[in-house]
Design a protein around this motif. Structure first.
Motif, PDB file in Angstrom:
ATOM      1  N   SER A 153     -10.372  27.582 -21.203  1.00 26.78           N
ATOM      2  CA  SER A 153     -10.293  26.124 -21.249  1.00 26.78           C
ATOM      3  C   SER A 153     -11.100  25.571 -22.413  1.00 26.78           C
ATOM      4  O   SER A 153     -10.631  24.706 -23.161  1.00 26.78           O
ATOM      5  N   GLU A 179     -13.627  24.786 -15.185  1.00 25.33           N
ATOM      6  CA  GLU A 179     -12.620  24.721 -16.237  1.00 25.33           C
ATOM      7  C   GLU A 179     -12.598  23.348 -16.900  1.00 25.33           C
ATOM      8  O   GLU A 179     -12.505  23.228 -18.127  1.00 25.33           O
ATOM      9  N   ALA A 180     -12.696  22.276 -16.091  1.00 26.34           N
ATOM     10  CA  ALA A 180     -12.662  20.914 -16.623  1.00 26.34           C
ATOM     11  C   ALA A 180     -13.871  20.642 -17.512  1.00 26.34           C
ATOM     12  O   ALA A 180     -13.742  20.106 -18.623  1.00 26.34           O
ATOM     13  N   ALA A 189      -7.173  11.217 -10.458  1.00 24.14           N
ATOM     14  CA  ALA A 189      -6.764  12.539 -10.950  1.00 24.14           C
ATOM     15  C   ALA A 189      -7.961  13.327 -11.458  1.00 24.14           C
ATOM     16  O   ALA A 189      -8.103  14.522 -11.169  1.00 24.14           O
ATOM     17  N   VAL A 190      -8.837  12.666 -12.227  1.00 21.44           N
ATOM     18  CA  VAL A 190     -10.019  13.345 -12.764  1.00 21.44           C
ATOM     19  C   VAL A 190     -10.963  13.739 -11.643  1.00 21.44           C
ATOM     20  O   VAL A 190     -11.543  14.837 -11.649  1.00 21.44           O
ATOM     21  N   THR A 243     -10.148  14.478  -8.592  1.00 19.07           N
ATOM     22  CA  THR A 243      -9.537  15.632  -7.932  1.00 19.07           C
ATOM     23  C   THR A 243      -9.679  16.892  -8.790  1.00 19.07           C
ATOM     24  O   THR A 243      -9.966  17.978  -8.278  1.00 19.07           O
ATOM     25  N   LEU A 244      -9.508  16.731 -10.119  1.00 17.69           N
ATOM     26  CA  LEU A 244      -9.604  17.866 -11.039  1.00 17.69           C
ATOM     27  C   LEU A 244     -11.004  18.474 -11.000  1.00 17.69           C
ATOM     28  O   LEU A 244     -11.156  19.697 -10.920  1.00 17.69           O
ATOM     29  N   PHE A 245     -12.027  17.617 -11.045  1.00 14.45           N
ATOM     30  CA  PHE A 245     -13.396  18.130 -11.022  1.00 14.45           C
ATOM     31  C   PHE A 245     -13.737  18.749  -9.674  1.00 14.45           C
ATOM     32  O   PHE A 245     -14.497  19.710  -9.604  1.00 14.45           O
ATOM     33  N   ASP A 246     -13.166  18.212  -8.603  1.00 19.67           N
ATOM     34  CA  ASP A 246     -13.404  18.793  -7.279  1.00 19.67           C
ATOM     35  C   ASP A 246     -12.768  20.175  -7.160  1.00 19.67           C
ATOM     36  O   ASP A 246     -13.355  21.096  -6.582  1.00 19.67           O
ATOM     37  N   ALA A 247     -11.564  20.321  -7.721  1.00 24.26           N
ATOM     38  CA  ALA A 247     -10.816  21.569  -7.561  1.00 24.26           C
ATOM     39  C   ALA A 247     -11.109  22.589  -8.665  1.00 24.26           C
ATOM     40  O   ALA A 247     -11.100  23.801  -8.409  1.00 24.26           O
ATOM     41  N   HIS A 248     -11.342  22.114  -9.890  1.00 19.63           N
ATOM     42  CA  HIS A 248     -11.530  23.029 -11.029  1.00 19.63           C
ATOM     43  C   HIS A 248     -12.702  22.543 -11.886  1.00 19.63           C
ATOM     44  O   HIS A 248     -12.535  22.290 -13.087  1.00 19.63           O
ATOM     45  N   TYR A 249     -13.856  22.441 -11.293  1.00 20.08           N
ATOM     46  CA  TYR A 249     -15.024  21.873 -11.971  1.00 20.08           C
ATOM     47  C   TYR A 249     -15.354  22.620 -13.257  1.00 20.08           C
ATOM     48  O   TYR A 249     -15.510  22.030 -14.319  1.00 20.08           O
TER      49      TYR A 249
END
Length: 275
Positions: free
Chosen positions: A123, A223-224, A212-213, A215-221
């Motif tokens: 990433s 990588e994000a 969306a962000v 959720t992204l940080f919760d699921a793929h901290y």
């Protein structure tokens, strides 16, 4: 009486912290999002932005002092920054690059809070490569960006993204495009031709991306966050005035001094945040 006094002091502290977050949002090299994480306000802010109607009564009383402070900090420094960037471009940029470099260790630590994997590095390097290709391509194509309505909407998008995504500094994206100085100058002078499109871009970004962000940080901290670090590294390299860093002339020594000063200041701030 003591209870009222204690509450008042606590509100003042929150306003002050909000002002620091506002300063972090506008000062190159410092992320308002990271400071909001450090002050413990990031999570409730994201919860509110993701669901403002449901969280209004429970979150607004707590967030209001921070919001007031943010506006004070952001607006208070905009005019000064615009003047300094125009009057002393190379020393200013070197100071900002130093601030970014000095913040990198704490950002790297923050990115690895939940561990690192191969995907984290993929990433980071993918984001870095994309930004390098984009910015170098714009330079090679001699694309002259003229600030206008659409570009100020983009500036508002970057500003809102710097709040939503910890570690992202909107100046890092705008400086290589030559948009940072006119955008900050327009904000400092309350110019409607800058504030209106910037506000539109900011609101659209918050409405469309906050959930969306979050959720992204919760699921793929990991990588994000590593992707954000890749963007910061690439965009920072693109603004370094390499030709002005010579140690054999007075102006070069001044630029090197400000570069080192930025690293030092960022280190001091990082230690203060850790207290």
């Amino acid at each position: 009486m003591r209870l009222v006094s204690g509450s008042f002091v606590r509100i003042l502290v929150h306003v002050f912290q909000g002002a620091l977050i506002g300063l972090g949002a506008v000062l190159p090299g410092i992320s308002g999002g990271v400071l909001s994480v450090l002050f413990g306000v990031y999570k409730p802010l994201m919860e509110f932005l993701a669901n403002p109607v449901h969280c209004f009564k429970s979150h607004v009383p707590r967030l209001l002092p921070y919001i007031m402070g943010y506006v004070i900090g952001f607006m208070g420094v905009a005019n000064l920054l615009a003047f300094v960037l125009e009057k002393y471009p190379d020393p200013s940029v070197c100071l900002f690059v130093g601030l970014i470099a000095g913040m990198m260790p704490s950002l790297w630590k923050e990115a690895g809070l939940h561990g690192r994997s191969g995907r984290s590095f993929v990433s980071m390097f993918s984001a870095m490569f994309f930004v390098f290709v984009l910015l170098i391509g714009l330079r090679m194509a001699s694309v002259a960006i003229v600030p206008g309505f659409v570009w100020y909407v983009f500036c508002g998008f970057c500003l809102a993204l710097s709040i939503i995504a910890p570690g992202m500094s909107f100046s890092t994206l705008l400086m290589p495009l030559g948009l940072y100085a006119p955008f900050v100058d327009g904000i400092g002078h309350m110019a409607p031709e800058v504030l209106v499109p910037g506000g539109i871009g900011g609101v659209i970004t918050i409405v469309c991306l906050s959930k969306a962000v979050n959720t992204l940080f919760d699921a793929h901290y990991s990588e994000a966050f590593h992707g954000i670090i890749g963007i910061i590294i690439a965009a920072t390299v693109m603004i370094v005035p390499f030709e002005g860093l010579s140690l054999f002339c007075r102006s070069g020594l001044i630029n090197v001094f400000f570069l080192a000063a930025g690293v030092f200041i960022a280190g001091v701030m990082d230690k203060l945040n850790a207290v």
